[in-house]
Design an enzyme around this catalytic site. Structure first.
Site, mmCIF file in Angstrom:
data_model
loop_
_atom_site.group_PDB
_atom_site.id
_atom_site.type_symbol
_atom_site.label_atom_id
_atom_site.label_comp_id
_atom_site.label_asym_id
_atom_site.label_seq_id
_atom_site.Cartn_x
_atom_site.Cartn_y
_atom_site.Cartn_z
ATOM 1 N N LYS A 251 6.274 8.221 6.015
ATOM 2 C CA LYS A 251 7.459 7.587 5.435
ATOM 3 C C LYS A 251 8.730 8.328 5.832
ATOM 4 O O LYS A 251 9.771 7.709 6.082
ATOM 5 C CB LYS A 251 7.313 7.528 3.918
ATOM 6 N N GLU B 236 -7.212 7.485 -3.205
ATOM 7 C CA GLU B 236 -8.418 6.952 -2.604
ATOM 8 C C GLU B 236 -9.557 7.959 -2.805
ATOM 9 O O GLU B 236 -9.347 9.098 -3.224
ATOM 10 C CB GLU B 236 -8.198 6.708 -1.107
ATOM 11 N N ASP C 53 0.830 10.826 4.135
ATOM 12 C CA ASP C 53 1.510 9.599 3.743
ATOM 13 C C ASP C 53 3.018 9.825 3.665
ATOM 14 O O ASP C 53 3.816 9.033 4.191
ATOM 15 C CB ASP C 53 0.969 9.128 2.396
#
Length: 440
Positions: A206, A191, A202
């Protein structure tokens, strides 16, 4: 012959994933109906701005800003809008109204997963989330169902394709980190604000999901040790290559012995690590993901594939939609989450692994013996030492050399104390790098 009524699907979000989910539902509806035993009818797509999504090959009349009304008329709600709110509120509304939910929202599950799973169990609803960790790679369902009777000892792997792409370009093409990141941004791997990927957030989200599922224990996001790749340099990548390793950002979830009780605990961490080039994870290139799992009975298992991308993530979402639809047609209680093991989440100080420590040291007699003594004093055993020639001057103490030291397995606490002592030593001008070594 399909006799069951059409199942009404509400879609929340129409970004890169949502638009692919809508297209696949519309294009392959008949085929999916044969698999389910009922028609799947996409009744609407909730978006913030209807005009923005017109003319994209999806019927304009499907778009709406009224997410609540759409949810209240649905059998299955698919949430791919991302973010914490209003996603949490809308998923809660969906389950409360009797719908099953499919989500790809890793941030939401890592932050509010326990309360959402508890609500689903209370209501008899199902919350599916295969796409939340590794896009098209099936890892949630094997952990949730196929391996539910086994004991998972360790999960480690590459769960962020963006950082893997950057590190791979640094390794294969010898690019500096800034250039590799710029290319990743241009290709859409990152991004505009790359912090979520590059700093490991991120991957940490997870890892929290995987650990909670594998160890039947609630793992709060704040309990995950997190380090990103912003400090990884081309020199480190080159040195790793020369030594037969590759640098990867790994998520590591493992059982450990809790020193306070002698029983089981779990550790969850995300950080750059050295992986042998001969290890399966060392051969994961580009934006791909791979998860390596070690189970007591099943042994080592590896799951590999595309870990990102709209069409890949949509594949996993539709797999969950089919599962939810079959439950509606065939009945049954579905699959509930299990966090009943309630194991303690241990700090990273309890982790045992190997390390590569790179030092700049002064040109003085006895330096090597002194450095070895510091490691020994803190209970860290040295396996190998590589030394570059001294350079930088002829005056006493002016010249420096580089030592690359690989240790045997040691606790993180012992290694941290060793590094602190080395930093304070007059013989060491710089602790240039500390990397954990995994996969051996």
């Amino acid at each position: 012959m399909i006799e069951y009524r059409n199942l009404r699907i509400a879609l929340l979000g129409s970004g890169s994933v949502g638009s692919q989910v809508a297209s696949l539902l519309l294009e392959h509806g008949d085929e999916l109906a044969q698999r389910v035993g009922a028609g799947l009818e996409l009744v609407g797509i909730a978006v913030r701005d209807v005009e923005k999504h017109r003319g994209q090959g999806i019927p304009d009349e499907l778009f709406t800003t009224d997410a609540e009304s759409l949810i209240l008329g649905a059998d299955i709600v698919v949430e791919v809008m991302g973010g914490l709110e209003p996603a949490r509120e809308l998923i809660t509304l969906a389950m409360t109204s009797g719908a099953d939910v499919v989500t790809a929202n890793k941030a939401l599950l890592a932050t509010h997963g326990p309360e959402l799973f508890e609500l689903a169990e209370q209501l008899g609803a199902q919350l599916y989330y295969e796409a939340s960790v590794a896009a098209a790679i099936p890892i949630i369902r094997p952990l949730r169902e196929s391996l539910a009777g086994d004991r998972i000892e360790r999960i480690y792997g590459i769960v962020n394709g963006s950082t893997n792409y950057i590190l791979d370009r640094m390794d294969v093409d010898d690019l500096p980190a800034e250039e590799a990141q710029r290319i990743a941004l241009e290709l859409g791997y990152l991004e505009a604000d790359p912090t979520l990927d590059v700093e490991g957030y991120d991957a940490a989200q997870k890892a929290a999901i995987l650990a909670s599922l594998a160890f039947h224990t609630t793992v709060p996001l704040e309990a995950v040790h997190r380090e990103g790749i912003s400090g990884v340099t081309r020199e480190q990548v080159r040195a790793a290559r020369d030594a037969g390793y590759v640098v990867k950002l790994l998520a590591v979830c493992e059982r450990l012995t809790d020193p306070a009780t002698g029983g089981d605990g779990v550790s969850v961490r995300v950080h750059p690590a050295l992986v042998p080039r001969t290890h399966p994870l060392g051969a994961v290139h580009g934006g791909n993901n791979a998860v390596f799992l070690e189970a007591s009975a099943a042994g080592p298992l590896m799951f590999y594939g595309a870990g990102a991308g709209g069409i890949q993530t949509a594949s996993a979402v539709l797999g969950d939609v089919v599962s939810a639809a079959r439950r509606h047609v065939l009945g049954g209680p579905g699959v509930a989450e299990s966090t009943h093991a309630n194991l303690p989440v241990l700090p990273i100080a309890n982790v045992v692994t190997r390390y590569q420590v790179t030092l700049r040291v002064v040109d003085e007699p006895g330096v090597l013996a002194h450095i070895a003594g510091v490691f020994s004093e803190h209970g860290v055993s040295v396996e190998t030492v590589q030394q570059s020639p001294f350079s930088g001057g002829t005056e006493p103490g002016a010249a420096t050399a580089t030592l690359v030291i690989v240790t045997h397995a040691a606790t993180e606490a012992a290694l941290t104390a060793t590094v602190a002592a080395l930093t304070a030593s007059d013989a060491v001008t710089e602790v240039a790098s500390v990397l954990r070594v995994e996969g051996i």
